[in-house]
Design a protein around this motif. Structure first.
Motif, mmCIF file in Angstrom:
data_model
loop_
_atom_site.group_PDB
_atom_site.id
_atom_site.type_symbol
_atom_site.label_atom_id
_atom_site.label_comp_id
_atom_site.label_asym_id
_atom_site.label_seq_id
_atom_site.Cartn_x
_atom_site.Cartn_y
_atom_site.Cartn_z
ATOM 1 N N ASP A 625 15.519 -28.677 -8.366
ATOM 2 C CA ASP A 625 15.980 -27.965 -7.182
ATOM 3 C C ASP A 625 15.140 -26.715 -6.987
ATOM 4 O OD1 ASP A 625 18.010 -29.784 -6.654
ATOM 5 O OD2 ASP A 625 19.399 -28.767 -8.028
ATOM 6 N N THR A 626 14.786 -26.492 -5.721
ATOM 7 C CA THR A 626 13.968 -25.321 -5.406
ATOM 8 C C THR A 626 14.778 -24.062 -5.588
ATOM 9 O OG1 THR A 626 14.580 -25.434 -3.083
ATOM 10 C CG2 THR A 626 12.597 -26.636 -3.745
ATOM 11 N N VAL A 627 14.013 -23.009 -5.881
ATOM 12 C CA VAL A 627 14.684 -21.723 -6.107
ATOM 13 C C VAL A 627 15.269 -21.205 -4.814
ATOM 14 C CG1 VAL A 627 14.333 -19.344 -6.857
ATOM 15 C CG2 VAL A 627 13.181 -21.221 -8.059
ATOM 16 N N LYS A 628 14.461 -21.250 -3.747
ATOM 17 C CA LYS A 628 14.921 -20.701 -2.463
ATOM 18 C C LYS A 628 15.724 -21.751 -1.715
ATOM 19 C CE LYS A 628 10.706 -19.853 -1.341
ATOM 20 N NZ LYS A 628 9.527 -19.445 -0.545
ATOM 21 N N GLN A 629 16.992 -21.432 -1.513
ATOM 22 C CA GLN A 629 17.899 -22.303 -0.737
ATOM 23 C C GLN A 629 18.429 -21.499 0.460
ATOM 24 O OE1 GLN A 629 18.652 -25.498 -1.207
ATOM 25 N NE2 GLN A 629 17.459 -25.741 -3.134
ATOM 26 N N ARG A 630 18.307 -22.041 1.641
ATOM 27 C CA ARG A 630 18.756 -21.366 2.856
ATOM 28 C C ARG A 630 19.865 -22.215 3.500
ATOM 29 N NH1 ARG A 630 16.550 -17.740 6.695
ATOM 30 N NH2 ARG A 630 17.212 -18.185 8.852
ATOM 31 N N LEU A 631 21.040 -21.609 3.618
ATOM 32 C CA LEU A 631 22.198 -22.293 4.197
ATOM 33 C C LEU A 631 22.583 -21.610 5.518
ATOM 34 C CD1 LEU A 631 24.464 -22.638 1.024
ATOM 35 C CD2 LEU A 631 22.709 -24.217 1.841
ATOM 36 N N SER A 632 22.816 -22.410 6.539
ATOM 37 C CA SER A 632 23.307 -21.896 7.841
ATOM 38 C C SER A 632 24.737 -22.401 8.041
ATOM 39 C CB SER A 632 22.408 -22.370 8.984
ATOM 40 O OG SER A 632 22.906 -21.898 10.215
ATOM 41 N N VAL A 633 25.696 -21.464 8.068
ATOM 42 C CA VAL A 633 27.122 -21.799 8.181
ATOM 43 C C VAL A 633 27.621 -21.360 9.571
ATOM 44 C CG1 VAL A 633 29.434 -21.454 7.244
ATOM 45 C CG2 VAL A 633 27.445 -21.524 5.705
ATOM 46 N N ILE A 634 28.283 -22.283 10.254
ATOM 47 C CA ILE A 634 28.863 -21.960 11.572
ATOM 48 C C ILE A 634 30.379 -21.795 11.414
ATOM 49 C CG2 ILE A 634 29.063 -24.434 12.174
ATOM 50 C CD1 ILE A 634 28.611 -23.579 15.076
ATOM 51 N N VAL A 635 30.861 -20.695 11.968
ATOM 52 C CA VAL A 635 32.296 -20.381 11.941
ATOM 53 C C VAL A 635 32.833 -20.606 13.359
ATOM 54 C CG1 VAL A 635 34.054 -18.669 11.416
ATOM 55 C CG2 VAL A 635 31.877 -18.672 10.146
ATOM 56 N N GLU A 636 33.845 -21.444 13.527
ATOM 57 C CA GLU A 636 34.339 -21.826 14.857
ATOM 58 C C GLU A 636 35.858 -21.644 14.913
ATOM 59 O OE1 GLU A 636 33.505 -25.492 17.931
ATOM 60 O OE2 GLU A 636 33.771 -25.952 15.810
ATOM 61 N N ASP A 637 36.331 -21.062 16.058
ATOM 62 C CA ASP A 637 37.785 -20.905 16.203
ATOM 63 C C ASP A 637 38.381 -22.154 16.834
ATOM 64 O OD1 ASP A 637 37.342 -20.782 18.961
ATOM 65 O OD2 ASP A 637 37.297 -18.591 18.977
ATOM 66 N N ASN A 638 39.723 -22.139 17.007
ATOM 67 C CA ASN A 638 40.428 -23.330 17.485
ATOM 68 C C ASN A 638 40.837 -23.208 18.960
ATOM 69 O OD1 ASN A 638 41.431 -25.911 16.922
ATOM 70 N ND2 ASN A 638 43.523 -25.131 16.780
ATOM 71 N N GLY A 639 40.270 -22.232 19.697
ATOM 72 C CA GLY A 639 40.639 -22.033 21.094
ATOM 73 C C GLY A 639 40.030 -23.080 22.013
ATOM 74 N N GLN A 640 40.467 -23.022 23.255
ATOM 75 C CA GLN A 640 39.947 -23.920 24.284
ATOM 76 C C GLN A 640 39.438 -23.086 25.460
ATOM 77 O OE1 GLN A 640 39.509 -27.174 24.187
ATOM 78 N NE2 GLN A 640 40.414 -27.347 22.122
ATOM 79 N N PRO A 641 38.118 -23.032 25.707
ATOM 80 C CA PRO A 641 37.074 -23.623 24.856
ATOM 81 C C PRO A 641 36.874 -22.779 23.597
ATOM 82 C CG PRO A 641 36.087 -22.411 26.654
ATOM 83 C CD PRO A 641 37.551 -22.357 26.894
ATOM 84 N N SER A 642 36.292 -23.401 22.604
ATOM 85 C CA SER A 642 36.144 -22.715 21.320
ATOM 86 C C SER A 642 34.914 -21.814 21.329
ATOM 87 C CB SER A 642 36.034 -23.748 20.191
ATOM 88 O OG SER A 642 34.874 -24.556 20.366
ATOM 89 N N HIS A 643 34.928 -20.782 20.478
ATOM 90 C CA HIS A 643 33.800 -19.874 20.263
ATOM 91 C C HIS A 643 33.394 -19.967 18.786
ATOM 92 C CE1 HIS A 643 34.032 -17.934 24.214
ATOM 93 N NE2 HIS A 643 35.369 -18.017 24.089
#
Length: 800
Positions: A625-643
């Motif tokens: 496994d490479t040393v440098k790991q880059r993770l992109s996490v999306i946080v989403e609410d439950n509204g309509q429409p959602s943000h």
């Protein structure tokens, strides 16, 4: 003219003043004559008569007296004839009432009409005939018809005179009823042989001033012997008849006897009544003395009759008697209800015992048949109070409430005590006017309304409704927003209330994150005077809308420095790398957050908890496994429409810090290099695009210009005039041109002028003259076009 005034006043317990005033005036007064100062006699001011709308009420149809309100006096309205009004009745009087309103008052006025001597005595017959036997003894009586004088009192008949008085004298008898019986007494025996017919004059004289009289002729025919006069069995007969008895009913029978025989004993009966309408009601049988009805008997018009009867024989002798007929009353008249004064409307706050209506009751019958009692129905807030036997007042008995009953139909029934009893009734309609005694009442004790945030200003939020039990203007409700503040700001900057409809409008757009609810008070006020009001609390609840994206609290995203999470290579499955912490300022499901792994250097190594944001390993970390790991996490609410929001998490897979430092330094450099590379690529693309567009524009412009220049030279008609310098010789001659010259021809498109000048040798453009062609010039062009240099002059070379 003498006027007598009697004044009686009495106070009644019902609050209505009832007074009595009496006046005395002579008959035949001129129209408009003064009867009396009623205002002064009643102790009233003249303006009270005007403000109280004073008026005269009479039960009869004829009004002889009128009221002058402004002067406060009574005046004669129509000519008054006492004889037509009262006949022989004394005293003769007019009875009426004066009614005032606001408050209601009633006064009884009696005007006595005194007699004046305006009627002379009259006899029913102008001539009266007698047949008297000459054998009539001295002292024989002969009943004469008495005269009638319509006047009364001293103006009535005072005495009679008979002339001449040779054979007869006059004797007058005064009856108990005031009438006079007249008899002619024989004083001297008659002698038919001396005087067969005797004429006398009977004169009736009254006691008035001036004195008036009437006469009647008496013609006496002297007959032979008849010495017995008829004699009635009674001097006075009495009989009783029930009113409304049918015609033909025998009332009584009178009997007279005569001692004579044969024709001298035949008796004839007759009535001697003259002007009292007796003969229109009764009829006497000439032969048997039966008195029967030929007219209608009405107790209310006349309660008794006196019939004067005469019995005569063939010899002219007579006797007289009288028949007194008493009329018995029958209950044949219903009570008459007369409205003296009436209020069509009364305020609901009227005090107890307020007079609403005044009623006069009259029953023409007598005794128990004329005794009347009146009553009204139950369950009404009114009672009848009686001031006298014939006057009633309808007064309030309890408090009135228009909201409970706005109108009353009150039936007043009156019945007499006759058998069978007769009754009559009248219905009084009374409106209850409104008083502002009810405040507006809201449909609810409090209100709650919901509105979604980010609303449009002016949006209708809710409607409050209040009702007022009063009527008309008193029930007209207006809505007012009471002054208060919300977080130190006037509530009027948040909401407004429609004064007419009670609709609550939002004045501004609400933000749930700033204010979640607030309350205020609305006042409902009616239009009465003074106005009544009530208020209610309204609570506005702001509903959340999904208008805010999630905010990441950890890991913190910084611009310059790089933060990385360290994961040892010995980490097991499920190792907690870090936790993404985010919040959403919205509420409810709009604030429910879920986490997803959007991008990762190695998706097979990490996972993100969807509910808690925890980043964990999903397999064993290896050396590969490479040393440098880059993770992109999306946080989403439950509204309509959602943000949603995205966070980048840097993970270092290493066991030592130096290894991590070296790797992430290059990582940072690569990041910066990649960022700069992207910028330069975009910039280069923009520059290339600009240059390409510029070149295309230039090429198109040059092409257009060349085309226009070629068109100008081709179509020009300007001649080319050569310039021959010195030492020039024609080719047709023997000489030659020793030198070669260059000529420069300058031409313009807008003139026919040319400018030529000398130039240097060796010009590129050379014109050669052909010796074989006289006057012909050949033009030799070089490869370079004249259009290549549009701003340079045209050079022409001539070679000789």
């Amino acid at each position: 003219m003498t006027r007598r005034v009697l004044l009686f006043m009495s106070l009644l317990f019902v609050g209505t003043v009832l007074g009595q005033v009496s006046y005395s005036i002579p008959e035949e007064m001129a129209k408009g004559s003064l009867v009396g100062n009623i205002a002064h006699d009643l102790g009233l001011q003249t303006k009270r008569l005007t403000s109280g709308k004073a008026r005269i009420y009479t039960r009869g149809s004829d009004e002889y007296i009128e009221l002058h309100r402004e002067r406060g006096v009574l005046l004669v309205k129509e000519r008054i004839d006492r004889e037509a009004l009262c006949k022989q009745t004394t005293p003769c009087a007019l009875h009426f009432q004066i009614i005032l309103e606001n408050p209601m008052e009633l006064y009884t006025v009696t005007v006595q009409i005194t007699d004046i001597n305006d009627n002379a005595p009259t006899f029913e017959k102008n001539e009266m005939k007698f047949k008297i036997s000459e054998s009539a003894i001295t002292g024989a009586k002969f009943v004469l018809e008495r005269a009638v004088d319509l006047d009364v009192g001293i103006n009535d008949i005072k005495n009679y005179e008979l002339k001449p008085t040779d054979n007869f004298a006059l004797k007058v008898h005064n009856n108990a009823d005031g009438n006079k019986n007249i008899e002619m007494i024989l004083q001297k025996p008659l002698d038919r042989e001396k005087q067969e017919q005797i004429s006398l004059v009977l004169t009736a004289v009254d006691g008035g001033e001036p004195q008036m009289s009437g006469t009647m002729m008496i013609v006496i025919t002297v007959l032979d012997v008849n010495d017995n006069a008829p004699v009635f069995t009674q001097s006075t007969y009495k009989a009783t008849v029930t009113e409304n008895s049918p015609k033909g009913t025998v009332v009584a029978t009178v009997t007279a006897t005569d001692a004579d025989q044969h024709s001298n004993a035949k008796i004839t009966y007759s009535m001697t009544n003259t002007l009292d309408d007796i003969r229109k009601v009764f009829l006497v049988n000439l032969e048997n003395g039966e008195i029967s009805l030929i007219g209608n008997i009405d107790y209310e018009e006349s309660r008794n009759y006196q019939i004067n009867l005469l019995a005569s024989d063939e010899g002219g002798l007579t006797d007289s008697c009288k028949l007194i007929v008493d009329v018995q009353d029958v209950n044949d008249n219903k009570p008459e209800i007369n409205i003296l004064s009436k209020s069509n409307m009364i305020s609901e706050d009227a005090k107890l015992n307020t007079v609403v209506t005044m009623i006069n009751i009259e029953d023409k019958d007598s005794r128990e048949n004329g005794n009347v009692k009146c009553f009204i129905g139950d369950n009404v807030p009114f009672i009848l109070k009686t001031s006298t036997n014939i006057f009633y007042s309808l007064v309030t008995d309890s408090e009135l409430d228009r909201e409970r009953s706005s109108e009353y139909n009150i039936t007043v029934s009156c019945s007499d005590e006759g058998v069978p009893s007769l009754s009559s009734s009248v219905t009084l309609t009374l409106q209850i006017s409104d008083v502002n005694d009810n405040a507006p009442v809201f449909e609810r004790s409090s209100y709650e309304a919901y509105i979604i945030e980010n609303n449009t200003p002016g949006l209708s939020v809710f409607t409050v409704k209040a009702r007022d039990a009063d009527w008309n203007q008193n029930a007209r409700v207006s809505y007012i927003l009471e002054d208060s503040s919300v977080n130190g700001v006037p509530v009027s900057s948040y909401v407004s209330v429609s004064a007419d409809s009670g609709v609550i409008h939002a004045v501004r757009a609400f933000d749930y994150e700033q204010i979640k609810d607030f309350h205020f008070r609305v006042k409902a006020q009616d239009g009465g005077s003074p106005p009544l009001s009530s208020n209610v609390t309204v609570k506005i609840l702001i509903q959340d809308q999904n208008d805010n994206p999630p905010q990441v609290l950890y890991p913190v995203q910084t611009g310059g420095s790089l933060v990385a999470e360290l994961v040892p290579r010995s980490a097991d499955v499920g190792y907690l790398v870090t936790k993404v912490v985010a919040v959403d300022v919205d509420s409810g499901q709009n604030a429910w957050l879920s986490y997803k792994l959007q991008k990762a250097t190695d998706r097979a190594l990490f996972e993100v908890g969807s509910q808690n944001g925890e980043i964990r390993t999903i397999r064993q970390v290896t050396d590969k496994d490479t040393v440098k790991q880059r993770l992109s996490v999306i946080v989403e609410d439950n509204g309509q429409p959602s943000h949603s929001a995205t966070v980048v998490v840097n993970v270092a897979v290493a066991d030592s810090f130096p290894e991590v430092l070296s790797e992430f330094t290059d990582f940072t450099h690569d990041k910066e290099y990649n960022d700069n590379l992207t910028f330069y690529l975009v910039l280069a693309l923009a520059v290339v695009s600009f240059l390409f567009i510029t070149c295309v524009v230039v090429i198109i412009s040059v092409k257009i210009y060349r085309w226009r220049q070629s068109r100008v030279l081709y179509h020009s008609n300007l001649p080319v005039i050569p310039y021959y310098p010195p030492r020039y010789s024609d080719t047709l001659g023997t000489g030659t041109l020793q030198h070669v010259y260059n000529y420069e021809v300058c031409r313009t498109t807008d003139s026919r002028k040319s400018d030529c000048k000398f130039g240097g040798a060796g010009s590129q453009n050379v014109l050669i003259m052909d010796p074989s062609a006289t006057g012909t010039m050949q033009r030799i062009q070089s490869e370079k076009s004249i259009l290549d240099e549009p701003d340079s002059p045209l050079e022409v070379g001539l070679e000789h």
